[in-house]
Write an enzyme that holds these catalytic residues in place. Sequence first.
Site, PDB file in Angstrom:
ATOM      1  N   GLY A  99       1.081  -1.132  -0.365  1.00 19.84           N
ATOM      2  CA  GLY A  99       0.105   0.069  -0.443  1.00 19.84           C
ATOM      3  C   GLY A  99       0.689   0.980  -0.317  1.00 19.84           C
TER       4      GLY A  99
ATOM      5  N   GLY B 233       3.010   9.856 -10.904  1.00 14.42           N
ATOM      6  CA  GLY B 233       2.831  11.196 -11.147  1.00 14.42           C
ATOM      7  C   GLY B 233       1.402  11.357 -11.261  1.00 14.42           C
TER       8      GLY B 233
ATOM      9  N   ARG C 157     -30.337  25.104  19.102  1.00 17.01           N
ATOM     10  CA  ARG C 157     -30.830  23.631  19.827  1.00 17.01           C
ATOM     11  C   ARG C 157     -30.716  25.219  21.426  1.00 17.01           C
TER      12      ARG C 157
ATOM     13  N   GLN D 226     -20.149  30.102  26.017  1.00  9.10           N
ATOM     14  CA  GLN D 226     -18.376  30.701  25.153  1.00  9.10           C
ATOM     15  C   GLN D 226     -18.098  29.401  24.739  1.00  9.10           C
TER      16      GLN D 226
ATOM     17  N   LEU E 251     -23.517  19.062  18.041  1.00 14.80           N
ATOM     18  CA  LEU E 251     -24.706  17.880  17.661  1.00 14.80           C
ATOM     19  C   LEU E 251     -24.849  17.133  19.242  1.00 14.80           C
TER      20      LEU E 251
ATOM     21  N   GLU F 125      -4.912   7.839  -1.086  1.00 14.41           N
ATOM     22  CA  GLU F 125      -3.433   8.500  -1.590  1.00 14.41           C
ATOM     23  C   GLU F 125      -2.301   8.619  -0.946  1.00 14.41           C
ATOM     24  N   GLY F 126      -2.007   8.299  -0.060  1.00 15.05           N
ATOM     25  CA  GLY F 126      -0.226   8.512   0.956  1.00 15.05           C
ATOM     26  C   GLY F 126      -1.380   8.836   1.874  1.00 15.05           C
TER      27      GLY F 126
HETATM   28  P1  TGC Z   1      10.497   7.648  -4.869  1.00  8.73           P
HETATM   29  O1  TGC Z   1      12.168   6.997  -5.635  1.00  8.73           O
HETATM   30  O2  TGC Z   1      10.292   8.141  -4.320  1.00  8.73           O
HETATM   31  O3  TGC Z   1      10.020   7.783  -6.428  1.00  8.73           O
HETATM   32  C1  TGC Z   1       9.970   7.011  -7.701  1.00  8.73           C
HETATM   33  C2  TGC Z   1      10.210   8.168  -9.182  1.00  8.73           C
HETATM   34  O4  TGC Z   1       9.523   8.429  -9.123  1.00  8.73           O
HETATM   35  C3  TGC Z   1       8.733   9.997  -8.010  1.00  8.73           C
HETATM   36  N1  TGC Z   1       7.704  10.628  -7.691  1.00  8.73           N
HETATM   37  C4  TGC Z   1       7.276  11.127  -8.231  1.00  8.73           C
HETATM   38  N2  TGC Z   1       6.710  12.042  -9.202  1.00  8.73           N
HETATM   39  C5  TGC Z   1       5.103  12.857  -9.427  1.00  8.73           C
HETATM   40  N3  TGC Z   1       4.327  12.203  -8.606  1.00  8.73           N
HETATM   41  C6  TGC Z   1       4.795  12.090  -7.004  1.00  8.73           C
HETATM   42  N4  TGC Z   1       3.773  12.043  -6.025  1.00  8.73           N
HETATM   43  C7  TGC Z   1       5.765  11.305  -7.063  1.00  8.73           C
HETATM   44  N5  TGC Z   1       6.279  10.919  -5.321  1.00  8.73           N
HETATM   45  C8  TGC Z   1       8.123  10.240  -6.265  1.00  8.73           C
HETATM   46  C9  TGC Z   1      10.337  10.390  -7.749  1.00  8.73           C
HETATM   47  O5  TGC Z   1      11.196  11.222  -8.405  1.00  8.73           O
HETATM   48  C10 TGC Z   1      10.599   8.784  -8.631  1.00  8.73           C
HETATM   49  O6  TGC Z   1      11.817   9.500 -10.244  1.00  8.73           O
HETATM   50  P2  TGC Z   1      13.375   8.654 -10.716  1.00  8.73           P
HETATM   51  O7  TGC Z   1      12.581   9.451 -11.788  1.00  8.73           O
HETATM   52  O8  TGC Z   1      14.044   9.809  -9.403  1.00  8.73           O
HETATM   53  O9  TGC Z   1      13.080   7.610 -10.230  1.00  8.73           O
HETATM   54  O10 TGC Z   1      10.085   6.234  -4.671  1.00  8.73           O
HETATM   55  P3  TGC Z   1       9.756   5.620  -3.257  1.00  8.73           P
HETATM   56  O11 TGC Z   1       9.889   3.493  -3.681  1.00  8.73           O
HETATM   57  O12 TGC Z   1      10.939   5.872  -2.359  1.00  8.73           O
HETATM   58  O13 TGC Z   1       8.388   5.421  -2.808  1.00  8.73           O
HETATM   59  C11 TGC Z   1       8.089   6.733  -2.187  1.00  8.73           C
HETATM   60  C12 TGC Z   1       6.158   7.326  -1.688  1.00  8.73           C
HETATM   61  C13 TGC Z   1       6.574   6.515  -0.153  1.00  8.73           C
HETATM   62  C14 TGC Z   1       6.790   8.497  -1.405  1.00  8.73           C
HETATM   63  C15 TGC Z   1       5.739   6.366  -2.584  1.00  8.73           C
HETATM   64  O14 TGC Z   1       5.439   5.281  -3.057  1.00  8.73           O
HETATM   65  C16 TGC Z   1       4.129   6.845  -1.993  1.00  8.73           C
HETATM   66  O15 TGC Z   1       3.383   7.858  -2.610  1.00  8.73           O
HETATM   67  N6  TGC Z   1       3.608   5.813  -1.254  1.00  8.73           N
HETATM   68  C17 TGC Z   1       1.663   6.283  -0.819  1.00  8.73           C
HETATM   69  C18 TGC Z   1       1.288   5.366  -2.132  1.00  8.73           C
HETATM   70  C19 TGC Z   1       0.051   5.759  -2.596  1.00  8.73           C
HETATM   71  O16 TGC Z   1      -0.366   7.460  -2.772  1.00  8.73           O
HETATM   72  N7  TGC Z   1      -1.009   4.625  -3.095  1.00  8.73           N
HETATM   73  C20 TGC Z   1      -2.308   5.089  -3.076  1.00  8.73           C
HETATM   74  C21 TGC Z   1      -3.530   4.497  -3.647  1.00  8.73           C
HETATM   75  S1  TGC Z   1      -4.129   5.270  -5.344  1.00  8.73           S
HETATM   76  C22 TGC Z   1      -5.349   5.572  -3.800  1.00  8.73           C
HETATM   77  O17 TGC Z   1      -5.278   5.672  -2.567  1.00  8.73           O
HETATM   78  C23 TGC Z   1      -6.775   6.141  -4.401  1.00  8.73           C
HETATM   79  S2  TGC Z   1      -7.896   6.650  -3.416  1.00  8.73           S
HETATM   80  C24 TGC Z   1      -8.413   7.310  -4.121  1.00  8.73           C
HETATM   81  C25 TGC Z   1      -9.693   8.381  -4.646  1.00  8.73           C
HETATM   82  O18 TGC Z   1     -10.902   7.181  -3.997  1.00  8.73           O
HETATM   83  O19 TGC Z   1     -10.714   9.482  -3.994  1.00  8.73           O
HETATM   84  P1  FAD Z   2       0.586   0.365   5.700  1.00 11.34           P
HETATM   85  O1  FAD Z   2       0.984   0.645   4.344  1.00 11.34           O
HETATM   86  O2  FAD Z   2       0.189  -1.352   5.606  1.00 11.34           O
HETATM   87  O3  FAD Z   2       0.322   1.292   6.058  1.00 11.34           O
HETATM   88  C1  FAD Z   2      -0.033   0.387   7.858  1.00 11.34           C
HETATM   89  C2  FAD Z   2       0.340   1.890   8.710  1.00 11.34           C
HETATM   90  O4  FAD Z   2       2.229   1.849   8.645  1.00 11.34           O
HETATM   91  C3  FAD Z   2       0.048   3.703   7.778  1.00 11.34           C
HETATM   92  O5  FAD Z   2      -0.008   4.287   9.674  1.00 11.34           O
HETATM   93  C4  FAD Z   2       1.562   3.927   7.303  1.00 11.34           C
HETATM   94  O6  FAD Z   2       0.957   5.172   7.743  1.00 11.34           O
HETATM   95  C5  FAD Z   2       2.711   3.150   8.227  1.00 11.34           C
HETATM   96  N1  FAD Z   2       3.379   4.023   7.363  1.00 11.34           N
HETATM   97  C6  FAD Z   2       3.604   2.569   6.074  1.00 11.34           C
HETATM   98  N2  FAD Z   2       5.008   2.952   6.224  1.00 11.34           N
HETATM   99  C7  FAD Z   2       5.822   3.797   7.291  1.00 11.34           C
HETATM  100  C8  FAD Z   2       6.883   4.016   7.404  1.00 11.34           C
HETATM  101  N3  FAD Z   2       7.907   4.064   6.292  1.00 11.34           N
HETATM  102  N4  FAD Z   2       7.016   5.065   8.502  1.00 11.34           N
HETATM  103  C9  FAD Z   2       5.983   5.012   9.173  1.00 11.34           C
HETATM  104  N5  FAD Z   2       5.076   4.925   9.266  1.00 11.34           N
HETATM  105  C10 FAD Z   2       4.578   3.855   7.794  1.00 11.34           C
HETATM  106  N6  FAD Z   2      -5.902   2.474  -3.708  1.00 11.34           N
HETATM  107  C11 FAD Z   2      -6.001   2.095  -5.304  1.00 11.34           C
HETATM  108  O7  FAD Z   2      -4.591   1.775  -5.729  1.00 11.34           O
HETATM  109  N7  FAD Z   2      -6.462   2.674  -5.685  1.00 11.34           N
HETATM  110  C12 FAD Z   2      -7.433   3.235  -4.930  1.00 11.34           C
HETATM  111  O8  FAD Z   2      -9.024   3.175  -5.982  1.00 11.34           O
HETATM  112  C13 FAD Z   2      -8.008   2.948  -3.592  1.00 11.34           C
HETATM  113  N8  FAD Z   2      -9.001   3.617  -3.418  1.00 11.34           N
HETATM  114  C14 FAD Z   2      -9.107   3.065  -2.064  1.00 11.34           C
HETATM  115  C15 FAD Z   2     -10.361   3.550  -1.292  1.00 11.34           C
HETATM  116  C16 FAD Z   2     -10.101   3.451   0.195  1.00 11.34           C
HETATM  117  C17 FAD Z   2     -12.322   3.411   0.648  1.00 11.34           C
HETATM  118  C18 FAD Z   2      -9.295   2.300   0.883  1.00 11.34           C
HETATM  119  C19 FAD Z   2      -9.381   2.420   2.601  1.00 11.34           C
HETATM  120  C20 FAD Z   2      -8.247   2.954   0.161  1.00 11.34           C
HETATM  121  C21 FAD Z   2      -7.623   3.199  -1.106  1.00 11.34           C
HETATM  122  N9  FAD Z   2      -6.675   2.540  -1.355  1.00 11.34           N
HETATM  123  C22 FAD Z   2      -6.289   2.395  -2.669  1.00 11.34           C
HETATM  124  C23 FAD Z   2      -5.891   2.219  -1.337  1.00 11.34           C
HETATM  125  C24 FAD Z   2      -4.616   3.327   0.024  1.00 11.34           C
HETATM  126  O9  FAD Z   2      -4.196   3.626  -0.422  1.00 11.34           O
HETATM  127  C25 FAD Z   2      -4.200   2.397   0.498  1.00 11.34           C
HETATM  128  O10 FAD Z   2      -5.188   1.813   1.566  1.00 11.34           O
HETATM  129  C26 FAD Z   2      -2.976   3.617   1.468  1.00 11.34           C
HETATM  130  O11 FAD Z   2      -1.873   3.590   0.683  1.00 11.34           O
HETATM  131  C27 FAD Z   2      -2.375   2.714   2.629  1.00 11.34           C
HETATM  132  O12 FAD Z   2      -1.913   1.306   2.069  1.00 11.34           O
HETATM  133  P2  FAD Z   2      -2.343   0.097   3.449  1.00 11.34           P
HETATM  134  O13 FAD Z   2      -3.709   0.366   3.446  1.00 11.34           O
HETATM  135  O14 FAD Z   2      -1.517  -1.097   3.301  1.00 11.34           O
HETATM  136  O15 FAD Z   2      -1.257   0.414   4.411  1.00 11.34           O
END
Ligand code: TGC
Ligand code: FAD
Length: 394
Positions: free
Chosen positions: A147, A248, A279, A290, A349, A374-375
Site C-alpha cells: 500500500g 504522477g 438548540r 462561550q 450536535l 492517496e498516501g
Molecule cells: P521514490 O524514489 O520516492 O519515487 C520514485 C520515482 O517517482 C517520482 N515521484 C513522483 N512523481 C510524481 N509525483 C509524485 N507524487 C512522486 N513521488 C515520487 C520520484 O521522483 C522518482 O522518480 P525517478 O525519476 O527519480 O525514478 O519512490 P519510493 O519507492 O521511495 O516511494 C515513495 C513514496 C513512499 C512516497 C510513494 O511510494 C508513495 O507515495 N506511497 C503512497 C502510495 C499511495 O499514495 N497510494 C495511493 C493509491 S491510489 C489511491 O489511494 C486512490 S484513492 C482515490 C479516491 O477514491 O479518491
Molecule cells: P500500510 O502501507 O500497510 O500502512 C499501515 C500503517 O503503517 C499506516 O499508518 C502507515 O502510515 C504506516 N507506515 C507505513 N510505512 C511507514 C513508514 N515508513 N514510516 C512510518 N509509518 C509507516 N488504492 C488504489 O490503488 N486505488 C484506489 O482506488 C484506492 N481506493 C481506496 C479506497 C478506500 C476506501 C481505501 C481505504 C483505500 C483505497 N486505496 C486505493 C488504498 C490506499 O491508497 C491505501 O490503503 C494506502 O495507501 C495505505 O496503504 P495500506 O492500507 O497498505 O497501509
Amino acid sequence: MDNNRTLGQRLDDFYGLEQQLSSEETQIRDAVRRFVDAEVRPHAGEWWQAGTFPTDLIPKLAELGVFGPTLPEQYGGLELSPIAYGLMMQELERGDSGLRSFASVQSGLAMYAIYRYGSEEQKTRYLPEMARGHIIGCFGLTEPDAGSDPAAMRSVAKSVPGGVKITGVKRWITNGNLAKIAIVWAKDDTGTIRGYIVRTDAMGFAAKHITTKASMRMSVTSELYLDEVFVPEDHILPLSRGLGSPLGCLTQARYGIAWGTVGAALDCLNEAALYAKSRIAFGKPIAATQLIQERLVDMLSLTVDMQLKALQLGRLYETGVMRYPHVSLAKRDNARAALVVARMAREILGGNGISVDYGPIRHMANLETVDTYEGTYEVHTLIVGRDLVEENAF
Ligand code: TGC
Ligand code: FAD
C-alpha cells in the site's frame, strides 16, 4: 458585525477569498453546489447507510463537466483552470467524500493516466467517452501487501505474442465494480512498473465488492483479481515507465483531495453553527455559550487554513511551479484538519451528532479513509520531510 452576509456566507468565506476567484470559477462552483444541494445532500445519509452509490447521477455529473474538466476539448474536457477543478471537488465533497472520490478516480487517476501516458489512439478512443460518463475507470495500484510502498507490488505482466498477460491482486480499488476499464499497474519482464488499460470484461478478470467498510460507505470499493488477463499491445500505456508514472497520477488526485476536504469541513461547520443557534439548553441557544463559540471559532480557523492552503496550491499549479511535496503538505494537513472539524461538529450536535440524519458523523467516518488513501498522513509527512532535509526516512 458583517450583517450584510448570511451566516452561510460568513462561514464559507470569512477571509473574502471569493474576490480572488474569476467569474468562471465561481459560476462553476455554484453550479456544482446547486446540484449537490438538490440531488445529493437530501439523500446522502440514506445512501451511505445502505452502502450504495447513486449510479443514476453519473450522466448528470458528466453534464456538469466534473470528469476530466481540465483536459483539452478534443478529449472531452473543458480546459478549466486547476482552481475551477478544485472548487468542483470542494462542492462534491460537501455532499459526500464518496461522491468526490468517484470523480477523483475517474478524472485524476484513470483519465489522467491515459492522457499523460497514453498513445494518441488510446486518448481519442477512451477520454471523450469517459468525460461523458459512458466509460467508468478505476485505478489499481494498491495490493494486499503493498500500500504505502507500491514498489513492493507483486502483480506481473508477462510478455506473450501480441501483448502481455497480467496476474495479480489489487485491493481497496475505488469504482472497481462500476468500471469498464481498469488502469492496472504491474511489473513487466524487466521488473519495470508499467500501466495497462484492462477491460473489466476480459477473461480472467474479476472484481469483488468490499462490503465491510465503516467509512466511505457511499463509494464502491473492490478487490480486483487478475488471472493471466490478456492485454493487447495497443492497451499498454506507452509512456508509462517506473513508479514515477502512477505517482504522477496520484499528484493530480491528491490535489483534488486538498480542495475536496475543504467542502467536507464547510458542510460540518455550517451544520454545527446552524444547530448551535437553534438548540436550546439551560434556557438559551447553545450558540450563546462561550465554550460552543470557542469550538465554532476553532473549526472556522482550521477551515480558513485549509482554504488558504488549497488556493495557494492552485496558484502554484496554474503558474507551473507546483511540486509534489507541495501537494503532499496540503493533502496531509487538509485531510487531518477536516477530520478534526468533523469531530468537533459531531460533538456540538450532541446525541443527534451520532445519527446520519446529520452530516458530521458521516463526514467524520469518510475522512478516516481520506486521511489514509492517496498516501497516509505518515507517508506525506515523510515526503515533505525528505524534501526539506534531503534524507530518506521511509
Ligand atoms: P521514490 O524514489 O520516492 O519515487 C520514485 C520515482 O517517482 C517520482 N515521484 C513522483 N512523481 C510524481 N509525483 C509524485 N507524487 C512522486 N513521488 C515520487 C520520484 O521522483 C522518482 O522518480 P525517478 O525519476 O527519480 O525514478 O519512490 P519510493 O519507492 O521511495 O516511494 C515513495 C513514496 C513512499 C512516497 C510513494 O511510494 C508513495 O507515495 N506511497 C503512497 C502510495 C499511495 O499514495 N497510494 C495511493 C493509491 S491510489 C489511491 O489511494 C486512490 S484513492 C482515490 C479516491 O477514491 O479518491
Ligand atoms: P500500510 O502501507 O500497510 O500502512 C499501515 C500503517 O503503517 C499506516 O499508518 C502507515 O502510515 C504506516 N507506515 C507505513 N510505512 C511507514 C513508514 N515508513 N514510516 C512510518 N509509518 C509507516 N488504492 C488504489 O490503488 N486505488 C484506489 O482506488 C484506492 N481506493 C481506496 C479506497 C478506500 C476506501 C481505501 C481505504 C483505500 C483505497 N486505496 C486505493 C488504498 C490506499 O491508497 C491505501 O490503503 C494506502 O495507501 C495505505 O496503504 P495500506 O492500507 O497498505 O497501509
